[in-house]
Design a protein around this motif. Structure first.
Motif, PDB file in Angstrom:
ATOM      1  N   TYR A   1      48.630  43.161  50.521  1.00  0.00           N
ATOM      2  CA  TYR A   1      49.441  43.452  49.443  1.00  0.00           C
ATOM      3  C   TYR A   1      50.034  41.991  48.952  1.00  0.00           C
ATOM      4  O   TYR A   1      50.743  42.095  48.142  1.00  0.00           O
ATOM      5  N   VAL A   2      49.733  40.862  49.752  1.00  0.00           N
ATOM      6  CA  VAL A   2      50.224  39.513  49.421  1.00  0.00           C
ATOM      7  C   VAL A   2      49.515  39.165  47.950  1.00  0.00           C
ATOM      8  O   VAL A   2      48.178  39.197  48.069  1.00  0.00           O
ATOM      9  N   TYR A   3      50.445  38.759  47.069  1.00  0.00           N
ATOM     10  CA  TYR A   3      49.664  38.170  45.954  1.00  0.00           C
ATOM     11  C   TYR A   3      50.760  37.112  45.266  1.00  0.00           C
ATOM     12  O   TYR A   3      52.109  37.251  45.101  1.00  0.00           O
ATOM     13  N   ASP A   4      50.358  36.167  44.999  1.00  0.00           N
ATOM     14  CA  ASP A   4      51.106  34.741  44.706  1.00  0.00           C
ATOM     15  C   ASP A   4      51.172  34.700  43.106  1.00  0.00           C
ATOM     16  O   ASP A   4      52.055  33.812  42.746  1.00  0.00           O
ATOM     17  N   GLY A   5      50.748  35.539  42.379  1.00  0.00           N
ATOM     18  CA  GLY A   5      50.911  35.492  40.951  1.00  0.00           C
ATOM     19  C   GLY A   5      50.105  34.609  40.034  1.00  0.00           C
ATOM     20  O   GLY A   5      50.186  34.519  38.939  1.00  0.00           O
ATOM     21  N   LYS A   6      49.074  33.947  40.695  1.00  0.00           N
ATOM     22  CA  LYS A   6      48.666  32.973  39.991  1.00  0.00           C
ATOM     23  C   LYS A   6      47.164  33.521  39.375  1.00  0.00           C
ATOM     24  O   LYS A   6      46.540  34.195  39.803  1.00  0.00           O
TER      25      LYS A   6
END
Length: 59
Positions: free
Chosen positions: A54-59
């Motif tokens: 579920y890790v998402y950095d928004g890029k």
């Protein structure tokens, strides 16, 4: 002749060291066969695995 003798002695010592280490090593089939220690505790392994999904950095 001397180099051949040195190689034989070196090989014999190396084999002896390996045999001694194998003989002295602790026998623990449960721990020794477990490649990943995190899989011992299944709940903790699943939590860590889910967090990585579920890790998402928004890029």
């Amino acid at each position: 002749m001397k180099k051949g003798f040195e190689r034989i002695v070196f090989t014999a010592v190396a084999v002896a060291v390996l045999l001694i280490l194998g003989w002295v090593s602790a026998v623990n089939p449960d721990g020794a066969m477990q490649a990943n220690p995190m899989k011992v505790n299944r709940e903790q392994f699943e939590r860590i695995r889910e967090a990585a999904v579920y890790v998402y950095d928004g890029k």
